[in-house]
Design a protein around this motif. Structure first.
Motif, PDB file in Angstrom:
ATOM      1  N   MET A  94     -30.290  21.375 -28.315  1.00  0.00           N
ATOM      2  CA  MET A  94     -28.909  21.755 -28.012  1.00  0.00           C
ATOM      3  C   MET A  94     -28.297  20.807 -26.987  1.00  0.00           C
ATOM      4  SD  MET A  94     -29.520  25.888 -27.936  1.00  0.00           S
ATOM      5  CE  MET A  94     -27.919  26.271 -27.250  1.00  0.00           C
ATOM      6  N   GLU A  95     -29.075  20.450 -25.993  1.00  0.00           N
ATOM      7  CA  GLU A  95     -28.564  19.534 -24.956  1.00  0.00           C
ATOM      8  C   GLU A  95     -28.261  18.170 -25.564  1.00  0.00           C
ATOM      9  OE1 GLU A  95     -27.706  20.329 -22.034  1.00  0.00           O
ATOM     10  OE2 GLU A  95     -28.742  22.218 -21.614  1.00  0.00           O
ATOM     11  N   GLU A  96     -29.170  17.690 -26.428  1.00  0.00           N
ATOM     12  CA  GLU A  96     -28.967  16.381 -27.043  1.00  0.00           C
ATOM     13  C   GLU A  96     -27.708  16.370 -27.900  1.00  0.00           C
ATOM     14  OE1 GLU A  96     -28.899  13.444 -30.087  1.00  0.00           O
ATOM     15  OE2 GLU A  96     -29.373  15.538 -30.518  1.00  0.00           O
ATOM     16  N   PHE A  97     -27.490  17.415 -28.683  1.00  0.00           N
ATOM     17  CA  PHE A  97     -26.317  17.467 -29.548  1.00  0.00           C
ATOM     18  C   PHE A  97     -25.042  17.586 -28.720  1.00  0.00           C
ATOM     19  CE2 PHE A  97     -23.228  19.242 -32.440  1.00  0.00           C
ATOM     20  CZ  PHE A  97     -23.484  18.580 -33.627  1.00  0.00           C
ATOM     21  N   ALA A  98     -25.047  18.441 -27.714  1.00  0.00           N
ATOM     22  CA  ALA A  98     -23.858  18.619 -26.880  1.00  0.00           C
ATOM     23  C   ALA A  98     -23.491  17.350 -26.132  1.00  0.00           C
ATOM     24  CB  ALA A  98     -24.085  19.769 -25.896  1.00  0.00           C
ATOM     25  N   ALA A  99     -24.518  16.556 -25.794  1.00  0.00           N
ATOM     26  CA  ALA A  99     -24.265  15.319 -25.049  1.00  0.00           C
ATOM     27  C   ALA A  99     -23.410  14.348 -25.845  1.00  0.00           C
ATOM     28  CB  ALA A  99     -25.596  14.661 -24.669  1.00  0.00           C
ATOM     29  N   ARG A 100     -23.399  14.468 -27.172  1.00  0.00           N
ATOM     30  CA  ARG A 100     -22.573  13.591 -27.992  1.00  0.00           C
ATOM     31  C   ARG A 100     -21.089  13.843 -27.756  1.00  0.00           C
ATOM     32  NH1 ARG A 100     -25.802  13.795 -33.802  1.00  0.00           N
ATOM     33  NH2 ARG A 100     -27.898  13.937 -32.905  1.00  0.00           N
ATOM     34  N   ALA A 101     -20.760  15.002 -27.250  1.00  0.00           N
ATOM     35  CA  ALA A 101     -19.371  15.315 -26.911  1.00  0.00           C
ATOM     36  C   ALA A 101     -19.129  15.207 -25.413  1.00  0.00           C
ATOM     37  CB  ALA A 101     -19.023  16.726 -27.390  1.00  0.00           C
ATOM     38  N   GLY A 102     -20.117  14.644 -24.684  1.00  0.00           N
ATOM     39  CA  GLY A 102     -19.969  14.505 -23.245  1.00  0.00           C
ATOM     40  C   GLY A 102     -20.109  15.812 -22.496  1.00  0.00           C
ATOM     41  N   LEU A 103     -20.838  16.781 -23.076  1.00  0.00           N
ATOM     42  CA  LEU A 103     -21.016  18.087 -22.455  1.00  0.00           C
ATOM     43  C   LEU A 103     -22.497  18.423 -22.371  1.00  0.00           C
ATOM     44  CD1 LEU A 103     -18.314  20.012 -24.541  1.00  0.00           C
ATOM     45  CD2 LEU A 103     -18.057  19.252 -22.172  1.00  0.00           C
ATOM     46  N   ALA A 105     -25.237  21.791 -22.896  1.00  0.00           N
ATOM     47  CA  ALA A 105     -25.270  22.859 -23.900  1.00  0.00           C
ATOM     48  C   ALA A 105     -24.393  24.031 -23.491  1.00  0.00           C
ATOM     49  CB  ALA A 105     -26.713  23.313 -24.130  1.00  0.00           C
ATOM     50  N   ALA A 106     -24.442  24.408 -22.215  1.00  0.00           N
ATOM     51  CA  ALA A 106     -23.650  25.549 -21.760  1.00  0.00           C
ATOM     52  C   ALA A 106     -22.156  25.272 -21.913  1.00  0.00           C
ATOM     53  CB  ALA A 106     -23.990  25.869 -20.308  1.00  0.00           C
ATOM     54  N   GLY A 107     -21.751  24.058 -21.544  1.00  0.00           N
ATOM     55  CA  GLY A 107     -20.343  23.708 -21.675  1.00  0.00           C
ATOM     56  C   GLY A 107     -19.899  23.654 -23.120  1.00  0.00           C
ATOM     57  N   PHE A 108     -20.765  23.150 -23.984  1.00  0.00           N
ATOM     58  CA  PHE A 108     -20.443  23.076 -25.402  1.00  0.00           C
ATOM     59  C   PHE A 108     -20.290  24.476 -25.990  1.00  0.00           C
ATOM     60  CE2 PHE A 108     -21.569  22.457 -29.903  1.00  0.00           C
ATOM     61  CZ  PHE A 108     -20.728  21.416 -30.237  1.00  0.00           C
ATOM     62  N   LEU A 112     -17.081  26.294 -27.771  1.00  0.00           N
ATOM     63  CA  LEU A 112     -17.148  26.910 -29.088  1.00  0.00           C
ATOM     64  C   LEU A 112     -16.631  28.349 -29.045  1.00  0.00           C
ATOM     65  CD1 LEU A 112     -20.643  25.694 -30.385  1.00  0.00           C
ATOM     66  CD2 LEU A 112     -18.393  24.875 -31.106  1.00  0.00           C
ATOM     67  N   GLU A 113     -17.007  29.076 -28.012  1.00  0.00           N
ATOM     68  CA  GLU A 113     -16.570  30.470 -27.898  1.00  0.00           C
ATOM     69  C   GLU A 113     -15.063  30.565 -27.769  1.00  0.00           C
ATOM     70  OE1 GLU A 113     -18.945  31.811 -24.631  1.00  0.00           O
ATOM     71  OE2 GLU A 113     -20.607  32.469 -25.929  1.00  0.00           O
ATOM     72  N   ARG A 114     -14.446  29.592 -27.109  1.00  0.00           N
ATOM     73  CA  ARG A 114     -12.988  29.596 -27.024  1.00  0.00           C
ATOM     74  C   ARG A 114     -12.347  29.390 -28.382  1.00  0.00           C
ATOM     75  NH1 ARG A 114     -13.091  25.471 -22.068  1.00  0.00           N
ATOM     76  NH2 ARG A 114     -13.938  26.883 -20.499  1.00  0.00           N
ATOM     77  N   ALA A 115     -13.084  28.721 -29.284  1.00  0.00           N
ATOM     78  CA  ALA A 115     -12.582  28.517 -30.638  1.00  0.00           C
ATOM     79  C   ALA A 115     -12.998  29.645 -31.579  1.00  0.00           C
ATOM     80  CB  ALA A 115     -13.091  27.181 -31.184  1.00  0.00           C
ATOM     81  N   GLY A 116     -13.571  30.719 -31.026  1.00  0.00           N
ATOM     82  CA  GLY A 116     -13.939  31.879 -31.832  1.00  0.00           C
ATOM     83  C   GLY A 116     -15.267  31.751 -32.543  1.00  0.00           C
TER      84      GLY A 116
END
Length: 424
Positions: A94-103, A105-108, A112-116
């Protein structure tokens, strides 16, 4: 497993909340059965939203359903051979994937939750991909090999392929006013989904694009690739002529690009060659011709010539410009392990080509066909700039990844063929 993550799409969708509306009814009813597992309509809706956020090329309901079917098959294949993901492994993925968006895992997950989108959608996505890699490693890795000949061929292809630096694009920019982002994205997906040809894309641009280029079917003049925004360059560079980019949400719009053509330039030194060859001075043209017709390869020459003559064989590796003109002209017509004869006064020179390769490839690794004592490193020309030529190890890794991905796709197709997949 393929992961799609467009920084443009992610940032824009998270900022605007531009995801498709939820399926209207009966979300928790089964949408598809995969062997003994069930995929619900709610899961399909959530996966569709998630795919839109990460910028997947196809992010409609059907694509989401098929992606979930594949994930069920991946998990089932892992269970059959006892592969399970650890909490640490899941978090790392999860951390590796989220890092692709500069975030992180928690931030990612928060975005996502804000987008439902529930956090479990992200976790399930990572789990399926992680265990599938272990399945592929266990079942396919020992069978995938890359030969030196394949590396040579791919390295030469890379060297001889022009570096793309100019592109001919057509654009289609769909307005997305506040509150209408989802509709604009869905329209873009409907246009791009059928993979339109140039004429079809031009027709859509005239109908829907909100820029002056619409009158010309979205056609733009020749552009230098470096003039495009840095975030857009890899997206355009990944296209082949005749392909459409995935929908790219930006502030106030959704953008599609159609790549009409590309232009490029060869790397410096791409046409230069390094030759590995043998020469042997003999007493007559006839003797040289007889030996040339007998010998079967460079190593065989030492045996066929006999001990006395073998001691006079000279083996060299040199750039074309450093080889004597007469020898270079004869080598030009030879294939590897083929011999020719050059008259030399009362005698003759037998010339045999051992190997030829682009000079840029020789820089990546000196030919192993040359003898260690020949000092071949000094014979390799050194142009000012190698033009970003990959190393042999990088080429080998790329070829291995291609093979393993193809094998993994084949394995997944076999799992699909053997599975019982049905809709209610």
């Amino acid at each position: 497993m393929r992961h799609y993550l467009s920084g443009i799409a992610l940032a824009a969708v998270i900022a605007t909340g531009a995801v498709a509306p939820a399926l209207a009814q009966n979300l928790f009813a089964p949408a598809v059965y995969v062997n003994q597992a069930v995929v619900t309509g709610y899961e399909v809706d959530q996966r569709m939203r998630f795919m839109q956020v990460i910028g997947a090329p196809e992010a409609g309901i059907e694509a989401a359903r098929e992606a979930l079917v594949d994930d069920r098959l991946r998990i089932q294949a892992a269970n059959e051979i006892g592969i399970e993901i650890t909490p640490e492994g899941l978090q790392e993925g999860m951390e590796e994937f989220a890092a692709r968006a500069g975030l992180d895992a928690a931030g990612f997950i928060a975005q996502l939750e804000r987008a439902g989108i529930e956090d479990g959608v992200f976790r399930d996505f990572i789990e399926a991909g992680t265990v599938w890699r272990e399945v592929v490693r266990a079942r396919l890795l020992p069978r995938v090999q890359v030969s030196d000949a394949e590396v040579d061929q791919e390295l030469q292809r890379a060297i001889e392929t022009p570096i793309i630096d100019r592109v001919l694009l057509s654009e289609l920019i769909i307005p997305a006013p506040p509150g209408q982002e989802a509709q604009a994205l869905q329209l873009a997906e409907r246009i791009a989904g059928p993979r339109p040809n140039e004429a079809q894309f031009a027709e859509a641009a005239r109908a829907y694009s909100a820029t002056p280029s619409a009158e010309a079917g979205g056609r733009l003049e020749l552009l230098a690739l470096d003039n495009l925004p840095p975030s857009l360059r890899p997206i355009i560079a990944s296209l082949q002529p005749g392909q459409v980019s995935p929908p790219l949400p930006v502030e106030g719009a959704v953008v599609l690009f159609f790549l009409r053509d590309v232009q490029g330039t060869l790397r410096p030194g791409a046409r230069e060659q390094v030759l590995d060859y043998l020469t042997l001075r003999m007493g007559s043209v006839q003797d040289a011709a007889v030996l040339a017709a007998t010998v079967r390869g460079c190593d065989d020459l030492y045996l066929q010539a006999g001990p006395e003559a073998a001691a006079r064989v000279q083996r060299q590796t040199a750039g074309q410009g450093a080889i004597p003109q007469g020898i270079a002209a004869r080598l030009a017509s030879l294939d590897p392990d083929e011999a020719g004869v050059i008259p030399a006064g009362a005698g003759a020179d037998l010339v045999m080509l051992c190997a030829r390769q682009p000079a840029l490839a020789a820089q990546a690794q000196v030919p192993v066909t040359a003898l260690p004592a020949d000092g071949v490193e000094a014979a390799v020309p050194q142009p000012p700039q190698a033009g970003g030529v990959p190393t042999r190890e990088a080429v080998r890794t790329e070829l291995f990844n291609r093979k393993i991905n193809t094998a993994a796709e084949g394995l997944l197709a076999d799992l699909r063929a053997d599975a019982i997949i049905r809709r209610p």
